[in-house]
Motif scaffolding. Sequence first.
Motif, PDB file in Angstrom:
ATOM      1  N   LEU A   1     -16.481  35.574  -7.846  1.00  0.00           N
ATOM      2  CA  LEU A   1     -17.209  35.904  -9.068  1.00  0.00           C
ATOM      3  C   LEU A   1     -18.331  34.888  -9.235  1.00  0.00           C
ATOM      4  O   LEU A   1     -18.080  33.697  -9.433  1.00  0.00           O
ATOM      5  CB  LEU A   1     -16.257  35.869 -10.273  1.00  0.00           C
ATOM      6  N   GLY A   2     -19.578  35.352  -9.101  1.00  0.00           N
ATOM      7  CA  GLY A   2     -20.741  34.457  -9.149  1.00  0.00           C
ATOM      8  C   GLY A   2     -21.339  34.311  -7.767  1.00  0.00           C
ATOM      9  O   GLY A   2     -20.671  33.825  -6.852  1.00  0.00           O
ATOM     10  N   SER A   3     -22.579  34.753  -7.586  1.00  0.00           N
ATOM     11  CA  SER A   3     -23.203  34.774  -6.255  1.00  0.00           C
ATOM     12  C   SER A   3     -24.495  33.978  -6.220  1.00  0.00           C
ATOM     13  O   SER A   3     -25.487  34.421  -5.647  1.00  0.00           O
ATOM     14  CB  SER A   3     -23.479  36.212  -5.811  1.00  0.00           C
ATOM     15  N   GLY A   4     -24.481  32.795  -6.819  1.00  0.00           N
ATOM     16  CA  GLY A   4     -25.561  31.850  -6.555  1.00  0.00           C
ATOM     17  C   GLY A   4     -25.426  31.374  -5.118  1.00  0.00           C
ATOM     18  O   GLY A   4     -24.587  31.887  -4.371  1.00  0.00           O
ATOM     19  N   PRO A   5     -26.227  30.399  -4.709  1.00  0.00           N
ATOM     20  CA  PRO A   5     -26.128  29.917  -3.327  1.00  0.00           C
ATOM     21  C   PRO A   5     -24.703  29.503  -2.946  1.00  0.00           C
ATOM     22  O   PRO A   5     -24.249  29.822  -1.843  1.00  0.00           O
ATOM     23  CB  PRO A   5     -27.091  28.734  -3.309  1.00  0.00           C
ATOM     24  N   ALA A   6     -23.975  28.831  -3.851  1.00  0.00           N
ATOM     25  CA  ALA A   6     -22.614  28.393  -3.507  1.00  0.00           C
ATOM     26  C   ALA A   6     -21.677  29.595  -3.374  1.00  0.00           C
ATOM     27  O   ALA A   6     -20.879  29.673  -2.435  1.00  0.00           O
ATOM     28  CB  ALA A   6     -22.092  27.409  -4.537  1.00  0.00           C
ATOM     29  N   GLY A   7     -21.764  30.541  -4.287  1.00  0.00           N
ATOM     30  CA  GLY A   7     -20.935  31.748  -4.196  1.00  0.00           C
ATOM     31  C   GLY A   7     -21.208  32.498  -2.905  1.00  0.00           C
ATOM     32  O   GLY A   7     -20.290  33.012  -2.257  1.00  0.00           O
ATOM     33  N   ALA A   8     -22.489  32.543  -2.518  1.00  0.00           N
ATOM     34  CA  ALA A   8     -22.847  33.235  -1.278  1.00  0.00           C
ATOM     35  C   ALA A   8     -22.294  32.497  -0.062  1.00  0.00           C
ATOM     36  O   ALA A   8     -21.848  33.121   0.905  1.00  0.00           O
ATOM     37  CB  ALA A   8     -24.372  33.368  -1.179  1.00  0.00           C
TER      38      ALA A   8
END
Length: 358
Positions: free
Chosen positions: A178-185
């Motif tokens: 849940l959450g797809s900023g650079p870290a989530g990606a």
Amino acid sequence: MPTPDTRVRSRSLRFHGPGDIRLDEAAERALAPDEVRLRPLAVGVCGTDAHIVAGSFPAEPGVVLGHEVCGRVVEVGAGLDEANAPRVGDLVTVEPHRYCTACTWCRAGQEHLCAGKRGYGVHLDGGMAESMVVPARIAYVLPPDTVPWVGALCEPVACCIHAVDRLGIVAGEALLVLGSGPAGAVLAALGRLLGATPIVAADTREGRRDLALRMGADVAIDPRDPDQVRAAVDLTGGEGYPAVVDAVGSSAVLEQAITLARRGGRVLEFGVASPHDVAAVRPHDLFSRELTLLGSVINPWTHQRAVALLPRLGLDRLSTAFHGLHEFDEALAAQRRGDVDKVFVAPAGAAAAREPAR
Ligand SMILES: [Zn+2]
Ligand SMILES: [Zn+2]
């Protein structure tokens, strides 16, 4: 007559208080025997920097910002062993922490939980500068063909490796991020390398969902849309997810993560939430569904693994923007807008951040 100061001078971006960031110039100090001096080439701007500038993440007044650092070694301390230490000319990434070495946690092999932990770019001078001095112990040599901005991502990648260690991702199990900023990606990319399937990413922003799909997610949903959330649960035969990550850091996201975990599932809190944000958790849920709630903070002994994995993660699929030291406001605004995946400060110019120098 006083002798003129002939020391090299260099510029640094310093945090003097919320909203007060200044570019200053000062003479470079001499190295201690165990230190190395870098010329930073690419320094990631992340949510933590935005929180520091906003005053919602405590930082030391006067500190140089920047904790996601890749640079070139230009000087090494007199006490370093040539066989093991970085050499002049090496491209390095920095593991940006100093530990007290003497507290209960340091002495139990859990130094990332150190009671006196201090972060470069937060409490100690970081990499948004023309010069950065660090102990050689925390400078990790990168292969010479590494693109500097990719090298700077070792720091977030190392945090993501600790997260998947904590979560215990198992090949063939479903993963929900849940959450797809650079870290989530990056978590989605790591999940793919580890064999998680299917990998579902969720983000409210379309650009972030696209990023997750580029980096390895099978499906990306808008977590506000009940039909899409139901479709994501249907992918698990209606059971829910054995492994769920809150990569946002928010009570609402944690509550949704718990709802979407299957019986016996693990839920990991990974995003940096506000200390004042409070989630509603039903003890009965944890009890009757036998859920495991986990936290993951920074990068204990995972930086070397991040260096090793870097070429396998497809990080060059991230879109990027580069700003000079004098353009920090623009860099921060671009990070907030999120219209490129990752923003960098490039103290030696954009070309030096984009190209392996040899
Ligand atoms: Zn960061
Ligand atoms: Zn300690």
